[in-house]
Design a protein around this motif. Structure first.
Motif, PDB file in Angstrom:
ATOM      1  N   ALA A   1     -12.394  -6.458   1.509  1.00 19.75           N
ATOM      2  CA  ALA A   1     -11.058  -6.745   2.247  1.00 19.75           C
ATOM      3  C   ALA A   1     -10.933  -6.281   3.416  1.00 19.75           C
ATOM      4  O   ALA A   1     -10.416  -6.784   4.497  1.00 19.75           O
ATOM      5  CB  ALA A   1      -9.933  -6.200   1.137  1.00 19.75           C
ATOM      6  N   LEU A   2     -11.263  -5.100   3.674  1.00 16.23           N
ATOM      7  CA  LEU A   2     -11.513  -4.282   4.886  1.00 16.23           C
ATOM      8  C   LEU A   2     -12.833  -3.484   5.061  1.00 16.23           C
ATOM      9  O   LEU A   2     -13.160  -2.917   4.251  1.00 16.23           O
ATOM     10  CB  LEU A   2     -10.200  -3.283   5.225  1.00 16.23           C
ATOM     11  N   ALA A   3     -13.109  -3.920   6.302  1.00  9.34           N
ATOM     12  CA  ALA A   3     -14.678  -3.154   6.590  1.00  9.34           C
ATOM     13  C   ALA A   3     -14.509  -1.654   6.921  1.00  9.34           C
ATOM     14  O   ALA A   3     -13.591  -1.263   7.516  1.00  9.34           O
ATOM     15  CB  ALA A   3     -15.347  -3.937   7.653  1.00  9.34           C
ATOM     16  N   LYS A   4     -15.539  -1.018   6.538  1.00 11.79           N
ATOM     17  CA  LYS A   4     -15.576   0.109   7.091  1.00 11.79           C
ATOM     18  C   LYS A   4     -15.906   0.318   8.742  1.00 11.79           C
ATOM     19  O   LYS A   4     -16.165  -0.601   9.307  1.00 11.79           O
ATOM     20  CB  LYS A   4     -17.172   0.721   6.802  1.00 11.79           C
ATOM     21  N   GLY A   5     -14.857   1.209   9.192  1.00  6.99           N
ATOM     22  CA  GLY A   5     -15.067   1.311  10.668  1.00  6.99           C
ATOM     23  C   GLY A   5     -13.474   0.665  10.837  1.00  6.99           C
ATOM     24  O   GLY A   5     -13.032   0.938  12.217  1.00  6.99           O
TER      25      GLY A   5
ATOM     26  N   LEU B   1      -1.847  -4.822   3.100  1.00  8.29           N
ATOM     27  CA  LEU B   1      -2.959  -5.403   2.330  1.00  8.29           C
ATOM     28  C   LEU B   1      -3.575  -4.536   1.278  1.00  8.29           C
ATOM     29  O   LEU B   1      -4.024  -5.082   0.228  1.00  8.29           O
ATOM     30  CB  LEU B   1      -4.169  -5.774   3.333  1.00  8.29           C
ATOM     31  N   VAL B   2      -3.831  -3.086   1.460  1.00  7.60           N
ATOM     32  CA  VAL B   2      -4.610  -2.514   0.608  1.00  7.60           C
ATOM     33  C   VAL B   2      -3.649  -2.226  -0.725  1.00  7.60           C
ATOM     34  O   VAL B   2      -4.162  -2.340  -1.861  1.00  7.60           O
ATOM     35  CB  VAL B   2      -5.077  -1.064   1.276  1.00  7.60           C
ATOM     36  N   ALA B   3      -2.469  -2.210  -0.430  1.00  7.18           N
ATOM     37  CA  ALA B   3      -1.359  -2.224  -1.437  1.00  7.18           C
ATOM     38  C   ALA B   3      -1.384  -3.338  -2.234  1.00  7.18           C
ATOM     39  O   ALA B   3      -1.217  -3.129  -3.646  1.00  7.18           O
ATOM     40  CB  ALA B   3       0.070  -1.668  -0.957  1.00  7.18           C
ATOM     41  N   SER B   4      -1.638  -4.514  -1.804  1.00  5.89           N
ATOM     42  CA  SER B   4      -1.432  -5.666  -2.401  1.00  5.89           C
ATOM     43  C   SER B   4      -2.476  -5.879  -3.337  1.00  5.89           C
ATOM     44  O   SER B   4      -2.447  -6.557  -4.236  1.00  5.89           O
ATOM     45  CB  SER B   4      -1.430  -6.772  -1.581  1.00  5.89           C
ATOM     46  N   LEU B   5      -3.526  -5.125  -3.269  1.00  6.32           N
ATOM     47  CA  LEU B   5      -4.791  -5.020  -4.145  1.00  6.32           C
ATOM     48  C   LEU B   5      -4.355  -3.804  -5.226  1.00  6.32           C
ATOM     49  O   LEU B   5      -5.531  -3.705  -6.266  1.00  6.32           O
ATOM     50  CB  LEU B   5      -6.067  -4.683  -3.287  1.00  6.32           C
ATOM     51  N   GLY B   6      -3.488  -3.248  -5.393  1.00 10.21           N
ATOM     52  CA  GLY B   6      -3.346  -2.185  -6.216  1.00 10.21           C
ATOM     53  C   GLY B   6      -4.030  -0.898  -6.074  1.00 10.21           C
ATOM     54  O   GLY B   6      -4.113  -0.148  -6.896  1.00 10.21           O
ATOM     55  N   ILE B   7      -4.425  -0.904  -4.813  1.00 12.44           N
ATOM     56  CA  ILE B   7      -5.135   0.524  -4.450  1.00 12.44           C
ATOM     57  C   ILE B   7      -4.215   1.421  -3.705  1.00 12.44           C
ATOM     58  O   ILE B   7      -3.503   1.001  -2.712  1.00 12.44           O
ATOM     59  CB  ILE B   7      -6.307   0.099  -3.340  1.00 12.44           C
ATOM     60  N   GLY B   8      -4.003   2.527  -4.269  1.00 15.60           N
ATOM     61  CA  GLY B   8      -2.974   3.621  -3.621  1.00 15.60           C
ATOM     62  C   GLY B   8      -3.724   4.530  -2.686  1.00 15.60           C
ATOM     63  O   GLY B   8      -3.125   5.433  -2.164  1.00 15.60           O
ATOM     64  N   GLU B   9      -5.019   4.672  -2.761  1.00 14.89           N
ATOM     65  CA  GLU B   9      -5.853   5.688  -1.880  1.00 14.89           C
ATOM     66  C   GLU B   9      -6.929   5.126  -1.022  1.00 14.89           C
ATOM     67  O   GLU B   9      -7.517   4.217  -1.431  1.00 14.89           O
ATOM     68  CB  GLU B   9      -6.196   7.074  -2.801  1.00 14.89           C
TER      69      GLU B   9
END
Length: 633
Positions: A372-376, A386-394
């Motif tokens: 979804a998002l690349a390192k760097g 976007l990260v929140a839409s994946l259910g990821i909080g950290e």
């Protein structure tokens, strides 16, 4: 209307990357950027806007593209150029589309202009580039390049019809059109870099060519070219390895991702409607020449409240944007395209939509297991969403870079001190503080250090124990550098350079270390503008590299509104004001006097005009490279 405003540039970055170690060719590093960035820079001056087509690794391409759109293939199961061309023509907001592959970083600067002239002269549908090729022992032959083409956006129906037959060859489709061929003398401009071996060969050729670096100006013998200094710094700097885990709402903004974000789910999670309208079976749409078809509305689907009814022939479901596509449906008619709506019925004319229209597929944005998002990636507000839409909080991010900075000079005074004759207030620390803070560093302000060897050595030793990098201003000119050089020799490995650039001729770079600690040192000039320019060109890219960030400086082209004086042999960075010309294209003018001590010129400017080392003076109306201040100051 200018030619540029009529053209959209499409970079074809599809494929499977099989000849590049399973890495997309467009994302391969080449001469300080990715291949696709080089193509973007070549196309940008020729077109109104640039878009990229890719069939995988969309987040990585979007990170490179910035605000430019990245378009996924519409055609399933085929990874060739026609799939990219189809989505490009669907998107194209201008009357013409200019195509180029992502692995051809040398394409001509006059590609659009010459192709357009042939398109008009021969009343063609498409104009494509042709070169003369020769193989050892054989006669030269004409080589068409159909992926270097300018075509009318109105060709989309012909392409759709061709693809509907199951055919997929670019050359065959092109032959069905009225084609104008344009001969280009430089065959190398159309070379594709297809393998890692070819990529390495071009890298080595550029590094060993006698013209790179360009010889310094005769009036400044021994000055190092800017590109050489940047190369040395880039080769030596490595990322800091320490990381930390942060909650999205507690410090993650503007931090650098230390690990790829892998999507645990499909986004969207289910097929859904892109429009408010009516969901139906595409097979029920009226055929060509048939009368309008009327459908009975048997239910309604809302976002979060799906409709489970399955429409039969002549039936449809009222649907809202984001609602799940009902069972048996595969197309959505936008309500404004209905010819008549009456209570529980809707009438649809022939050709209003095609089968599959306005349906967003599960995983169309992100597929489960994909990056979804690349390192760097530097996390911006949209990235947090976007990260929140994946259910990821950290997220796991690089720890903040610690940077110590100080000014040197007996003539400097701090704010609040009395300004004696011959003295000036220290401004450099404040600009450095702002630039480092904007970059996301943890800053350590060490104040003003006297022109005294003992005081300077003590300051550097202290900074070395607290910081990953140290930035100084002043004390690196030829007159002041003697004792500084001696101190550096005792503390570590530091080189002093006389650079072929203006402003910012003197620079020091290297590593200082004590018994237990070490830090990278950037010794910048003392003049206020030279400090800022040297920071942008040398320190900032190095610090971003230490942070593990993938962030290129946003360079664009603009037309000079006035003549700019310049001599070959050195790189010049002049302060400019970027605006929009009468024809809608970017234009730039200088702020006025360009002295390295005129800090007000930086506050008036919104960009830096970059005049390369081999360049001479610029005439009014010529195109110049421009480095945007957005995100820098």
């Amino acid at each position: 209307m200018s030619l540029k405003s009529k053209i959209t540039g499409l970079i074809l970055a599809g494929g499977r990357g099989t000849r590049m170690g399973r890495v997309d060719k467009g994302l391969q590093p080449f001469r300080g950027a990715t291949l696709v960035e080089h193509v973007m820079r070549r196309l940008a001056p020729q077109v109104a806007s640039v878009v990229i087509n890719a069939n995988r690794n969309l987040p990585q391409y979007q990170a490179v593209a910035g605000a430019a759109p990245v378009l996924p293939d519409y055609l399933d199961g085929f990874e060739g150029p026609l799939a990219g061309l189809q989505i490009g023509l669907q998107y194209c907001p201008t009357e013409l589309l200019l195509t180029a592959p992502c692995d051809s970083p040398f394409l001509p600067a006059d590609l659009a202009e010459r192709l357009h002239a042939a398109l008009l002269e021969q009343n063609a549908d498409v104009a494509l580039a042709v070169t003369m090729e020769a193989e050892e022992g054989a006669e030269p032959y004409r080589q068409p390049h159909p992926v270097f083409a300018l075509m009318k956006a109105s060709l989309l129906p012909q392409l759709d019809a061709y693809l509907d037959t199951g055919a997929r060859r670019m050359e065959s489709w092109i032959k069905s059109l009225r084609v104008a061929e344009v001969m280009f003398d430089d065959a190398d401009a159309f070379r594709n870099i297809n393998t890692l071996a070819e990529l390495q060969m071009h890298e080595q050729a550029s590094a060993s060519a006698p013209s790179a670096p360009v010889a310094p100006a005769a009036s400044d013998p021994g000055a190092m070219p800017v590109t050489e200094a940047q190369r040395i710094i880039c080769e030596r700097i490595t990322p800091v390895v320490a990381t930390e885990t942060l909650a999205l709402l507690h410090g993650a903004l503007d931090r650098v991702l230390a690990e790829d974000i892998i999507s645990p789910i499909n986004v969207p999670a289910y097929d859904n409607s892109a429009m408010d309208g009516y969901a139906l079976r595409g097979a029920d749409l009226p055929a060509a020449g048939a009368p309008d078809a009327t459908f009975k509305v048997i239910g309604i689907a809302y976002a979060g409240r799906p409709c489970t009814q399955t429409p039969q022939a002549g039936e449809c479901i009222r649907i809202m944007t984001g609602a799940a596509i009902p069972p048996g449906c595969d197309s959505v008619l936008p309500q404004e395209l209905a010819s008549h709506i009456d209570g529980d019925s809707v009438t649809i004319p022939h050709g209003a939509i095609r089968m599959g229209a306005n349906r967003r597929f599960a995983g169309e944005d992100l597929k489960a297991g994909g990056i979804a998002l690349a390192k760097g990636k530097i996390l911006r507000p949209a990235d947090l969403g976007l990260v929140a839409s994946l259910g990821i909080g950290e997220v796991t991010v690089q720890r903040k870079l610690r940077v110590a900075f100080f000014s040197t000079g007996d003539e400097l005074r701090s704010l609040g001190d009395q300004l004696d004759d011959g003295c000036v207030y220290d401004s450099n620390r404040y600009t450095l503080f702002g630039m480092l803070t904007r970059l996301g560093c943890e800053v350590i302000d060490m104040g003003i250090v006297r022109d005294d060897p003992a005081a300077l050595e003590a300051a550097l030793r202290e900074a070395c124990t607290e910081a990953d990098a140290v930035i100084t201003s002043g004390g690196v000119s030829e007159g002041a550098a003697d004792y500084t050089r001696d101190i550096m020799a005792r503390l570590g490995d530091v080189a002093f350079w006389k650079l072929a650039m203006r402003p910012g001729r003197p620079l020091a770079f290297g590593k200082i270390q004590t018994e237990a600690d070490s830090a990278w040192l950037f010794g910048l000039p003392g003049n206020p503008v030279a400090v800022m320019v040297s920071f942008y060109m040398f320190a900032r890219p190095a610090l971003l590299r230490m942070m593990g960030a993938q962030a290129a400086q946003p360079v664009m082209q603009a037309r000079a509104t006035e003549a700019i004086r310049k001599r070959p042999g050195r790189t010049e960075y002049q302060r400019g004001i970027l605006s929009t010309g009468a024809g809608g294209e970017p234009q730039v003018r200088l702020t006025g006097a360009q002295g390295s001590g005129i800090l007000s010129s930086m506050t008036e400017a919104n960009c830096i005009v970059v005049l390369r080392e081999a360049q001479a003076g610029v005439a009014a109306g010529e195109m110049v490279d421009v480095l945007l201040f957005d995100g820098l100051v």
